[in-house]
Design a protein around this motif. Structure first.
Motif, PDB file in Angstrom:
ATOM      1  N   GLY A  24     -26.543  17.587  -9.249  1.00 50.68           N
ATOM      2  CA  GLY A  24     -25.955  17.274  -9.616  1.00 50.68           C
ATOM      3  C   GLY A  24     -24.104  16.962  -9.019  1.00 50.68           C
ATOM      4  O   GLY A  24     -23.877  15.898  -9.574  1.00 50.68           O
ATOM      5  N   VAL A  25     -23.418  18.583  -9.143  1.00 46.33           N
ATOM      6  CA  VAL A  25     -22.118  18.832  -8.381  1.00 46.33           C
ATOM      7  C   VAL A  25     -22.173  17.552  -6.929  1.00 46.33           C
ATOM      8  O   VAL A  25     -21.885  17.198  -6.745  1.00 46.33           O
ATOM      9  N   ALA A  26     -23.471  18.165  -6.568  1.00 45.08           N
ATOM     10  CA  ALA A  26     -23.604  16.727  -4.373  1.00 45.08           C
ATOM     11  C   ALA A  26     -23.865  15.333  -4.862  1.00 45.08           C
ATOM     12  O   ALA A  26     -23.126  15.152  -3.853  1.00 45.08           O
ATOM     13  N   HIS A  27     -24.485  15.276  -6.296  1.00 48.00           N
ATOM     14  CA  HIS A  27     -24.766  13.243  -6.593  1.00 48.00           C
ATOM     15  C   HIS A  27     -22.767  13.196  -6.197  1.00 48.00           C
ATOM     16  O   HIS A  27     -22.757  11.901  -6.121  1.00 48.00           O
ATOM     17  N   ILE A  28     -22.244  13.632  -7.262  1.00 52.55           N
ATOM     18  CA  ILE A  28     -21.052  13.671  -8.168  1.00 52.55           C
ATOM     19  C   ILE A  28     -19.557  13.249  -6.550  1.00 52.55           C
ATOM     20  O   ILE A  28     -19.041  12.549  -6.037  1.00 52.55           O
ATOM     21  N   ARG A  29     -19.902  14.679  -5.825  1.00 49.68           N
ATOM     22  CA  ARG A  29     -19.019  15.331  -4.934  1.00 49.68           C
ATOM     23  C   ARG A  29     -19.418  14.195  -3.391  1.00 49.68           C
ATOM     24  O   ARG A  29     -18.411  14.049  -2.961  1.00 49.68           O
ATOM     25  N   ALA A  30     -20.369  14.524  -3.564  1.00 48.37           N
ATOM     26  CA  ALA A  30     -21.015  13.699  -1.814  1.00 48.37           C
ATOM     27  C   ALA A  30     -21.920  13.241  -1.734  1.00 48.37           C
ATOM     28  O   ALA A  30     -23.064  13.185  -1.217  1.00 48.37           O
ATOM     29  N   PRO A  31     -21.165  11.798  -2.261  1.00 50.38           N
ATOM     30  CA  PRO A  31     -22.819  10.914  -2.789  1.00 50.38           C
ATOM     31  C   PRO A  31     -22.969   9.986  -1.674  1.00 50.38           C
ATOM     32  O   PRO A  31     -24.901   9.393  -1.534  1.00 50.38           O
ATOM     33  N   GLY A  32     -22.434  10.027  -1.079  1.00 51.01           N
ATOM     34  CA  GLY A  32     -22.923   9.020   1.058  1.00 51.01           C
ATOM     35  C   GLY A  32     -24.515   9.250   1.036  1.00 51.01           C
ATOM     36  O   GLY A  32     -25.580   8.496   1.193  1.00 51.01           O
ATOM     37  N   ILE A  37     -30.681   6.568   0.870  1.00 50.07           N
ATOM     38  CA  ILE A  37     -31.680   6.830   0.345  1.00 50.07           C
ATOM     39  C   ILE A  37     -32.456   6.192  -0.365  1.00 50.07           C
ATOM     40  O   ILE A  37     -33.738   6.028  -0.849  1.00 50.07           O
ATOM     41  N   THR A  38     -31.329   6.334  -1.715  1.00 47.86           N
ATOM     42  CA  THR A  38     -31.673   5.160  -2.181  1.00 47.86           C
ATOM     43  C   THR A  38     -31.796   3.302  -2.212  1.00 47.86           C
ATOM     44  O   THR A  38     -32.188   2.746  -1.408  1.00 47.86           O
ATOM     45  N   PRO A  39     -33.535   3.420  -3.251  1.00 43.45           N
ATOM     46  CA  PRO A  39     -34.091   1.955  -2.168  1.00 43.45           C
ATOM     47  C   PRO A  39     -32.851   0.809  -2.319  1.00 43.45           C
ATOM     48  O   PRO A  39     -32.547   0.830  -3.981  1.00 43.45           O
ATOM     49  N   ASP A  40     -33.832  -0.499  -2.217  1.00 46.59           N
ATOM     50  CA  ASP A  40     -32.328  -1.466  -1.999  1.00 46.59           C
ATOM     51  C   ASP A  40     -32.857  -1.894  -3.237  1.00 46.59           C
ATOM     52  O   ASP A  40     -31.571  -3.180  -3.980  1.00 46.59           O
ATOM     53  N   TRP A  41     -34.119  -2.524  -4.258  1.00 49.42           N
ATOM     54  CA  TRP A  41     -33.968  -2.465  -5.729  1.00 49.42           C
ATOM     55  C   TRP A  41     -33.229  -2.376  -6.763  1.00 49.42           C
ATOM     56  O   TRP A  41     -33.366  -2.557  -7.525  1.00 49.42           O
ATOM     57  N   VAL A  42     -32.688  -0.531  -6.250  1.00 53.59           N
ATOM     58  CA  VAL A  42     -32.090  -0.019  -7.353  1.00 53.59           C
ATOM     59  C   VAL A  42     -30.541  -1.257  -7.347  1.00 53.59           C
ATOM     60  O   VAL A  42     -29.706  -0.887  -7.182  1.00 53.59           O
ATOM     61  N   PRO A  43     -30.225  -1.609  -8.743  1.00 53.80           N
ATOM     62  CA  PRO A  43     -29.000  -2.192  -9.179  1.00 53.80           C
ATOM     63  C   PRO A  43     -28.094  -1.150  -9.306  1.00 53.80           C
ATOM     64  O   PRO A  43     -28.001   0.106  -9.226  1.00 53.80           O
ATOM     65  N   PHE A  44     -26.717  -1.324  -8.905  1.00 50.57           N
ATOM     66  CA  PHE A  44     -25.631  -0.410  -9.084  1.00 50.57           C
ATOM     67  C   PHE A  44     -26.043   0.295  -8.396  1.00 50.57           C
ATOM     68  O   PHE A  44     -25.355   1.681  -9.227  1.00 50.57           O
ATOM     69  N   PRO A  45     -26.024   1.568  -7.223  1.00 52.66           N
ATOM     70  CA  PRO A  45     -26.901   2.760  -6.421  1.00 52.66           C
ATOM     71  C   PRO A  45     -25.858   3.181  -6.826  1.00 52.66           C
ATOM     72  O   PRO A  45     -25.529   4.728  -7.020  1.00 52.66           O
ATOM     73  N   SER A  46     -24.219   3.262  -6.290  1.00 54.33           N
ATOM     74  CA  SER A  46     -23.269   3.966  -6.745  1.00 54.33           C
ATOM     75  C   SER A  46     -23.132   4.796  -7.761  1.00 54.33           C
ATOM     76  O   SER A  46     -23.132   5.333  -8.504  1.00 54.33           O
ATOM     77  N   LYS A  47     -22.705   3.753  -8.828  1.00 57.57           N
ATOM     78  CA  LYS A  47     -23.102   3.813 -10.331  1.00 57.57           C
ATOM     79  C   LYS A  47     -24.446   5.240 -10.808  1.00 57.57           C
ATOM     80  O   LYS A  47     -24.151   5.981 -11.594  1.00 57.57           O
ATOM     81  N   VAL A  48     -25.257   4.335 -10.577  1.00 58.41           N
ATOM     82  CA  VAL A  48     -26.677   4.838 -10.499  1.00 58.41           C
ATOM     83  C   VAL A  48     -26.436   6.460  -9.654  1.00 58.41           C
ATOM     84  O   VAL A  48     -26.941   7.631 -10.599  1.00 58.41           O
ATOM     85  N   ILE A  49     -26.184   6.692  -8.865  1.00 55.58           N
ATOM     86  CA  ILE A  49     -26.187   8.272  -8.331  1.00 55.58           C
ATOM     87  C   ILE A  49     -24.665   8.785  -8.595  1.00 55.58           C
ATOM     88  O   ILE A  49     -24.928  10.482  -9.264  1.00 55.58           O
ATOM     89  N   PHE A  50     -23.572   8.541  -9.571  1.00 57.08           N
ATOM     90  CA  PHE A  50     -23.174   9.021 -10.397  1.00 57.08           C
ATOM     91  C   PHE A  50     -23.796   9.707 -10.774  1.00 57.08           C
ATOM     92  O   PHE A  50     -23.758  10.714 -12.134  1.00 57.08           O
ATOM     93  N   LEU A  51     -24.035   8.262 -12.365  1.00 57.18           N
ATOM     94  CA  LEU A  51     -24.782   8.891 -13.519  1.00 57.18           C
ATOM     95  C   LEU A  51     -25.920   9.769 -13.599  1.00 57.18           C
ATOM     96  O   LEU A  51     -26.131  10.222 -14.117  1.00 57.18           O
ATOM     97  N   THR A  52     -26.931   9.834 -11.832  1.00 65.75           N
ATOM     98  CA  THR A  52     -27.768  10.912 -12.286  1.00 65.75           C
ATOM     99  C   THR A  52     -26.659  12.366 -11.969  1.00 65.75           C
ATOM    100  O   THR A  52     -28.098  13.386 -12.352  1.00 65.75           O
TER     101      THR A  52
END
Length: 139
Positions: A24-32, A37-52
């Motif tokens: 979880g910390v890695a998702h927030i600190r280093a989301p790159g 690897i997030t599929p193209d069909w995921v909407p708002f990927p930056s927000k999704v990564i942060f929320l996950t």
């Protein structure tokens, strides 16, 4: 529940909590890498990564420290493991480099095969399920 089983559940609960807290910390600190690897069909990927990332942190803390939320945390973390599986498949199938490094099927194969174990682990460590450590009662 036997003491050995209870001790194993506590140890695996703490270990899983640590794993999800770090992730979880890695998702927030280093989301790159996660964004790649997030599929193209995921909407708002930056927000999704942060929320996950927030979900992983909250789930890990509830799993370990909040007994009344433990089952909900286990179910949530199990569902999370199912939901991120498409990203793991995308990473493997499309050979997406993270940090300039391509990973072989020696990495991707076990990672994909282990995903159902993460689902089970969250459910068992939280006390949501007992399988396969129960005995059947005969009539």
């Amino acid at each position: 529940m036997t003491n050995t089983k209870q001790t194993a559940r506590i140890c695996l609960r703490i270990l899983l909590g640590i794993v999800y807290l770090i992730a979880g910390v890695a998702h927030i600190r280093a989301p790159g890498g996660f964004l790649k690897i997030t599929p193209d069909w995921v909407p708002f990927p930056s927000k999704v990564i942060f929320l996950t990332g927030l979900a992983e942190i909250a789930g890990s803390l509830a799993l370990v420290f909040v007994p009344r939320l433990r089952v909900a945390a286990g179910i949530g973390l199990a569902a999370y493991a199912v939901c991120v599986f498409p990203a793991n498949i995308n990473h493997a199938i499309n050979d997406i480099a993270i940090g300039g490094k391509h990973l072989s099927w020696w990495y991707h194969g076990p990672r994909l095969a282990f995903q159902p174990v993460f689902v089970w682990w969250a459910l068992w460590a939280s006390g949501t399920i007992e399988w396969p450590f129960t005995t059947r009662k005969t009539a």
